[in-house]
Design an enzyme around this catalytic site. Structure first.
Site, PDB file in Angstrom:
ATOM      1  N   TYR A   5      -1.780  -0.435 -10.070  1.00  0.00           N
ATOM      2  CA  TYR A   5      -1.984  -1.718  -9.830  1.00  0.00           C
ATOM      3  C   TYR A   5      -3.497  -2.114  -9.880  1.00  0.00           C
ATOM      4  CZ  TYR A   5      -2.952   1.854  -5.924  1.00  0.00           C
ATOM      5  OH  TYR A   5      -3.404   2.895  -5.449  1.00  0.00           O
ATOM      6  N   GLU A  47       3.266   4.286 -10.739  1.00  0.00           N
ATOM      7  CA  GLU A  47       3.047   3.117 -10.169  1.00  0.00           C
ATOM      8  C   GLU A  47       1.651   2.898 -10.270  1.00  0.00           C
ATOM      9  OE1 GLU A  47       5.611   2.296  -6.564  1.00  0.00           O
ATOM     10  OE2 GLU A  47       3.764   3.005  -5.725  1.00  0.00           O
ATOM     11  N   CYS A  54      -0.245   7.264 -10.747  1.00  0.00           N
ATOM     12  CA  CYS A  54      -0.485   6.397  -9.841  1.00  0.00           C
ATOM     13  C   CYS A  54      -2.044   6.255  -9.553  1.00  0.00           C
ATOM     14  CB  CYS A  54       0.094   6.862  -8.174  1.00  0.00           C
ATOM     15  SG  CYS A  54      -0.316   5.607  -7.166  1.00  0.00           S
ATOM     16  N   TYR A  72       0.667  -1.167   0.332  1.00  0.00           N
ATOM     17  CA  TYR A  72       0.222  -0.032  -0.106  1.00  0.00           C
ATOM     18  C   TYR A  72       0.956   1.328  -0.087  1.00  0.00           C
ATOM     19  CZ  TYR A  72      -3.883  -3.079   0.792  1.00  0.00           C
ATOM     20  OH  TYR A  72      -4.748  -4.204   0.363  1.00  0.00           O
ATOM     21  N   SER A  73       0.522   2.084  -0.837  1.00  0.00           N
ATOM     22  CA  SER A  73       1.063   3.524  -0.965  1.00  0.00           C
ATOM     23  C   SER A  73       0.923   4.003   0.311  1.00  0.00           C
ATOM     24  CB  SER A  73       0.620   4.294  -1.953  1.00  0.00           C
ATOM     25  OG  SER A  73       0.888   3.860  -3.255  1.00  0.00           O
TER      26      SER A  73
HETATM   27  P1  FAD Z   1      -7.180 -10.059  -3.126  1.00  0.00           P
HETATM   28  O1  FAD Z   1      -7.983 -10.984  -2.071  1.00  0.00           O
HETATM   29  O2  FAD Z   1      -5.698 -10.376  -3.269  1.00  0.00           O
HETATM   30  O3  FAD Z   1      -7.949 -10.240  -4.521  1.00  0.00           O
HETATM   31  C1  FAD Z   1      -7.475  -9.599  -5.595  1.00  0.00           C
HETATM   32  C2  FAD Z   1      -7.728 -10.591  -6.834  1.00  0.00           C
HETATM   33  O4  FAD Z   1      -8.999 -10.594  -6.839  1.00  0.00           O
HETATM   34  C3  FAD Z   1      -6.952 -10.236  -7.945  1.00  0.00           C
HETATM   35  O5  FAD Z   1      -5.654 -10.437  -7.978  1.00  0.00           O
HETATM   36  C4  FAD Z   1      -7.968 -10.733  -9.129  1.00  0.00           C
HETATM   37  O6  FAD Z   1      -7.591 -12.043  -9.202  1.00  0.00           O
HETATM   38  C5  FAD Z   1      -9.213 -10.560  -8.526  1.00  0.00           C
HETATM   39  N1  FAD Z   1     -10.005  -9.716  -8.707  1.00  0.00           N
HETATM   40  C6  FAD Z   1      -9.857  -8.209  -8.569  1.00  0.00           C
HETATM   41  N2  FAD Z   1     -10.740  -7.544  -8.863  1.00  0.00           N
HETATM   42  C7  FAD Z   1     -11.482  -8.448  -9.784  1.00  0.00           C
HETATM   43  C8  FAD Z   1     -12.769  -8.116 -10.943  1.00  0.00           C
HETATM   44  N3  FAD Z   1     -13.291  -6.730 -11.006  1.00  0.00           N
HETATM   45  N4  FAD Z   1     -13.270  -9.355 -11.352  1.00  0.00           N
HETATM   46  C9  FAD Z   1     -12.462 -10.541 -11.102  1.00  0.00           C
HETATM   47  N5  FAD Z   1     -11.386 -10.737 -10.152  1.00  0.00           N
HETATM   48  C10 FAD Z   1     -10.849  -9.688  -9.830  1.00  0.00           C
HETATM   49  N6  FAD Z   1      -4.376  -0.546  -2.678  1.00  0.00           N
HETATM   50  C11 FAD Z   1      -4.888   0.583  -2.029  1.00  0.00           C
HETATM   51  O7  FAD Z   1      -6.318   0.371  -1.879  1.00  0.00           O
HETATM   52  N7  FAD Z   1      -4.395   1.750  -1.814  1.00  0.00           N
HETATM   53  C12 FAD Z   1      -3.266   1.828  -1.953  1.00  0.00           C
HETATM   54  O8  FAD Z   1      -2.594   2.893  -1.937  1.00  0.00           O
HETATM   55  C13 FAD Z   1      -2.509   0.955  -2.903  1.00  0.00           C
HETATM   56  N8  FAD Z   1      -1.229   1.105  -3.063  1.00  0.00           N
HETATM   57  C14 FAD Z   1      -0.538   0.039  -3.688  1.00  0.00           C
HETATM   58  C15 FAD Z   1       0.765   0.235  -4.054  1.00  0.00           C
HETATM   59  C16 FAD Z   1       1.556  -0.776  -4.732  1.00  0.00           C
HETATM   60  C17 FAD Z   1       3.171  -0.554  -5.138  1.00  0.00           C
HETATM   61  C18 FAD Z   1       0.905  -1.670  -5.294  1.00  0.00           C
HETATM   62  C19 FAD Z   1       1.448  -3.002  -6.025  1.00  0.00           C
HETATM   63  C20 FAD Z   1      -0.458  -2.266  -4.813  1.00  0.00           C
HETATM   64  C21 FAD Z   1      -1.099  -1.255  -4.297  1.00  0.00           C
HETATM   65  N9  FAD Z   1      -2.494  -1.404  -3.779  1.00  0.00           N
HETATM   66  C22 FAD Z   1      -2.906  -0.353  -3.226  1.00  0.00           C
HETATM   67  C23 FAD Z   1      -3.258  -2.538  -4.054  1.00  0.00           C
HETATM   68  C24 FAD Z   1      -3.195  -3.420  -2.915  1.00  0.00           C
HETATM   69  O9  FAD Z   1      -1.792  -4.278  -2.906  1.00  0.00           O
HETATM   70  C25 FAD Z   1      -3.981  -4.832  -3.298  1.00  0.00           C
HETATM   71  O10 FAD Z   1      -3.740  -5.394  -4.303  1.00  0.00           O
HETATM   72  C26 FAD Z   1      -5.497  -4.533  -3.070  1.00  0.00           C
HETATM   73  O11 FAD Z   1      -6.030  -3.885  -1.875  1.00  0.00           O
HETATM   74  C27 FAD Z   1      -6.371  -5.772  -3.175  1.00  0.00           C
HETATM   75  O12 FAD Z   1      -5.672  -6.668  -2.277  1.00  0.00           O
HETATM   76  P2  FAD Z   1      -6.867  -7.696  -1.589  1.00  0.00           P
HETATM   77  O13 FAD Z   1      -6.097  -8.644  -0.749  1.00  0.00           O
HETATM   78  O14 FAD Z   1      -7.886  -7.086  -0.745  1.00  0.00           O
HETATM   79  O15 FAD Z   1      -7.486  -8.617  -2.779  1.00  0.00           O
END
Ligand code: FAD
Length: 403
Positions: free
Chosen positions: A403, A401, A361, A183-184
């Protein structure tokens, strides 16, 4: 009529003290080019020396003559001045020779002192949730929360533009601990309480309909974070990331393009530039934030951003693209790329300045539209955006950046 041979003279004035070299292809050999002594080489390139204050004019002229600018390089300081050491011909044209580009000192400096991986996934710091506040106002869509964590007792320090890792509590479907998500960081290095003891995030809860079953699916880590209670423990790793660092130069121009939670690093930038006032950093450049979202209630940190804009109108510009409420000139939804297209000439002028940094971003895929907008602007001056952008990336002035 402007004669490029006068470039050396103009370069000695204070305002025009910087000189650039355009590499141009496709200039038509005709009366106009002959008149200006453009020797068209067999390679097809000509090199034209242009003082800063004539750059736009010369670009338009080149475009009129059918030329395309394939690169723009600053002429190094030791090639400027009285021209004795400059490899210029008497008609002001640059010799076909590799130019030295001025190294980006800020980027170099930064690399020395950027904290990374102070806490690794196998030994995270256990912080505490100090606050968890909703950022989406009534009528908006989804859930986005501003979270603040206590770092007391940790070694964790970070810079604006970096990210931290979070390990969600619990285990995955195989009974293994969850993997970290990045997370940023949304706060400055000093934290929201200005005591160097906190770090803040801006997190959207991922929710979507399963494409096959139609069931609602909620993301693991984002649901965990947005549901935290004050006092809960949180496993934190990092910091990581060097791509989105803010230039140290307080006179830099900083263009920021964000969708949704992509605003997080820019909140840190803007708070450092304007909201927090520190003796070691007094921002004097131009900061321009483009922010895209679906509805007005989804503009994150809206009141604070607008307050800063009102307080610092000469140094901070704020441009929204609200896709479901505003229309672009074609009558379609207003996306961030439409705002880029609307301000393309100004943006193009800005990105050419060697102290301008552009940051993107947010949602993956948003770069495509931005490139389209910038291409349109560059094209007007006969410049191929993709080539020009490569140069910006090389100079570490184009930061992405998504994601
Ligand atoms: P997970 O349980 O890991 O599920 C994600 C998965 O769900 C995806 O890989 C995909 O397979 C599936 N999916 C997602 N959307 C759909 C869709 N519409 N249809 C079908 N399948 C889907 N997030 C923020 O909220 N704020 C930030 O500031 C932020 N900064 C980031 C900075 C960087 C450098 C990176 C790499 C990512 C950042 N993210 C940020 C994203 C964060 O890291 C997570 O990826 C995000 O919160 C989702 O994680 P999760 O565990 O909730 O979802």
């Amino acid at each position: 009529m402007y004669n490029p041979s006068a470039a050396g003279g103009a370069a000695n004035t204070q305002s025009g003290s910087r000189v650039f070299v355009y590499e141009v292809v496709g200039l038509r050999q005709n009366e106009a080019t002959d008149q200006n002594n453009y020797p068209i080489r067999r390679s097809g390139s000509v090199f034209i020396t242009v003082p800063y204050n004539r750059m736009n004019e010369e670009m338009r002229r080149i475009a009129r003559l059918g030329g395309q600018i394939v690169s723009i390089r600053p002429l190094s300081a030791n090639h400027q001045g009285n021209g004795t050491s400059a490899p210029e011909t008497t008609n002001g044209l640059q010799q076909e020779k590799k130019e030295e580009t001025k190294p980006m000192t800020q980027a170099k400096e930064k690399e020395k002192d950027v904290p990374v991986n102070i806490y690794r996934p196998n030994a995270p710091f256990i912080g505490k949730c100090l606050s968890n506040e909703e950022l989406v106002r009534e009528g908006g869509e989804g859930t986005v929360r501003h979270l603040k964590f206590d770092l007391t007792g940790s070694e964790l320090r970070y810079l604006e533009g970096q990210s931290i890792g979070i390990i969600p509590a619990g285990t995955d479907k195989d009974g293994k601990p969850h993997k970290i998500r990045l997370y940023s960081i949304a706060s400055t290095r000093h934290g929201d309480d200005l005591n160097d003891q906190t770090v803040s995030l801006c997190v959207r809860r991922l929710e979507y309909k399963h494409p096959e079953t139609g069931e609602m699916v909620y993301g693991v880590c984002s649901t965990y974070l947005t549901g935290l209670n004050v006092g809960d423990d949180v496993k934190i790793t990092g910091p990581v990331g060097k791509e989105m660092l803010l230039p140290d130069d307080p006179k830099a121009n900083v263009i920021m393009m964000a969708t949704g939670t992509g605003i997080a690093p820019f909140r840190a930038f803007l708070w450092r530039m304007f909201k927090e006032q520190h003796a070691d950093y007094k921002f004097e450049g131009l900061a321009w934030l483009f922010f895209g979202c679906a509805y007005t209630p989804n503009i994150l940190y809206k009141d604070e951003l607008e307050e800063l804009q009102a307080k610092f109108p000469d140094n901070f510009r704020l441009t929204y693209a609200i896709s479901r409420e505003q229309k672009n000139p074609q009558g379609g939804k207003m996306y961030i790329q439409d705002r880029i297209a609307e301000h393309a000439d100004q943006l193009w002028e800005l990105v050419q300045k060697s102290n301008t940094h552009t940051y993107i971003c947010g949602l993956k895929g948003m770069e495509g539209g931005i490139d389209a907008g910038m291409s349109g602007a560059a094209e007007k001056f006969g410049v191929v955006w993709a080539d020009y952008q490569k140069g910006l990336k090389k100079e570490k002035r184009w930061h992405v950046e998504t994601y």
